[in-house]
Design a protein around this motif. Structure first.
Motif, short mmCIF file in Angstrom:
data_model
loop_
_atom_site.label_atom_id
_atom_site.label_comp_id
_atom_site.label_asym_id
_atom_site.label_seq_id
_atom_site.Cartn_x
_atom_site.Cartn_y
_atom_site.Cartn_z
N ARG A 28 44.20 43.61 50.52
CA ARG A 28 44.49 44.82 49.73
C ARG A 28 43.61 44.88 48.49
NH1 ARG A 28 49.95 46.76 50.24
NH2 ARG A 28 49.43 48.30 48.66
N LEU A 29 43.40 43.74 47.83
CA LEU A 29 42.54 43.71 46.65
C LEU A 29 41.11 44.09 46.99
CD1 LEU A 29 42.25 43.18 43.64
CD2 LEU A 29 41.96 40.75 44.17
N THR A 30 40.61 43.61 48.12
CA THR A 30 39.26 43.98 48.57
C THR A 30 39.17 45.49 48.78
OG1 THR A 30 38.94 41.83 49.62
CG2 THR A 30 37.57 43.64 50.42
N GLU A 31 40.20 46.07 49.39
CA GLU A 31 40.25 47.51 49.62
C GLU A 31 40.28 48.28 48.30
OE1 GLU A 31 43.72 50.46 51.13
OE2 GLU A 31 43.25 48.80 52.48
N VAL A 32 41.10 47.84 47.37
CA VAL A 32 41.22 48.50 46.07
C VAL A 32 39.89 48.43 45.32
CG1 VAL A 32 42.30 48.28 43.78
CG2 VAL A 32 43.71 48.22 45.85
N ARG A 33 39.26 47.30 45.34
CA ARG A 33 37.95 47.16 44.66
C ARG A 33 36.93 48.10 45.27
NH1 ARG A 33 37.72 40.59 44.22
NH2 ARG A 33 38.63 40.42 42.15
N ALA A 34 36.91 48.22 46.59
CA ALA A 34 35.93 49.07 47.28
C ALA A 34 36.17 50.55 46.98
CB ALA A 34 35.98 48.81 48.78
N GLN A 35 37.42 51.00 46.98
CA GLN A 35 37.69 52.42 46.79
C GLN A 35 37.83 52.81 45.32
OE1 GLN A 35 41.14 52.90 49.24
NE2 GLN A 35 42.58 52.26 47.66
N GLY A 36 38.08 51.83 44.45
CA GLY A 36 38.14 52.11 43.02
C GLY A 36 39.49 52.60 42.51
N TRP A 37 40.52 52.47 43.28
CA TRP A 37 41.87 52.87 42.88
C TRP A 37 42.89 52.17 43.76
CZ3 TRP A 37 44.39 55.28 46.92
CH2 TRP A 37 43.58 55.85 47.90
N ALA A 38 44.15 52.19 43.31
CA ALA A 38 45.22 51.52 44.05
C ALA A 38 46.41 52.46 44.22
CB ALA A 38 45.67 50.26 43.31
N LEU A 39 47.05 52.36 45.36
CA LEU A 39 48.26 53.13 45.62
C LEU A 39 49.37 52.16 46.01
CD1 LEU A 39 48.72 56.47 47.26
CD2 LEU A 39 49.98 54.58 48.26
#
Length: 102
Positions: A28-39
């Motif tokens: 999830r952290l890798t995904e958040v870093r790549a997209q630049g936001w968290a849900l």
């Protein structure tokens, strides 16, 4: 280093949706870093959804974050993503730009 921090952290469940598995958290952290936001959808509290974006300093490092939280019964995930997130990202970019000009 991040794995070590996760392993040493309290990862108890706040709700049935709370992610506690270290490998899943890292993904999830890798995904958040790549997209630049968290849900987060009802992971911290039942009925609460939120989306967050970083405030970055002049060097590009995250200094803080801004978020929008809402009740899951009032705002659908698609609405949070399609309508709220763009405004949040615009706001975080404006704040970051203002900080960079200081």
């Amino acid at each position: 280093e991040v794995r070590d921090v996760f392993c040493r952290s309290d990862r108890s469940r706040a709700t049935d949706s709370t992610v506690v598995d270290v490998d899943t958290l890292l993904d999830r952290l890798t995904e958040v870093r790549a997209q630049g936001w968290a849900l987060v959808d009802q992971e911290l509290e039942i009925g609460v959804r939120s989306v967050a974006a970083p405030i970055r300093g002049a060097a590009g490092c995250a200094l803080a974050a801004v978020n929008i939280s809402t009740h899951a019964g009032r705002v659908e995930l698609d609405t949070l993503h399609d309508e709220y997130l763009p405004a949040l990202l615009d706001t975080s970019a404006q704040i970051s730009d203002a900080l960079a000009m200081r």
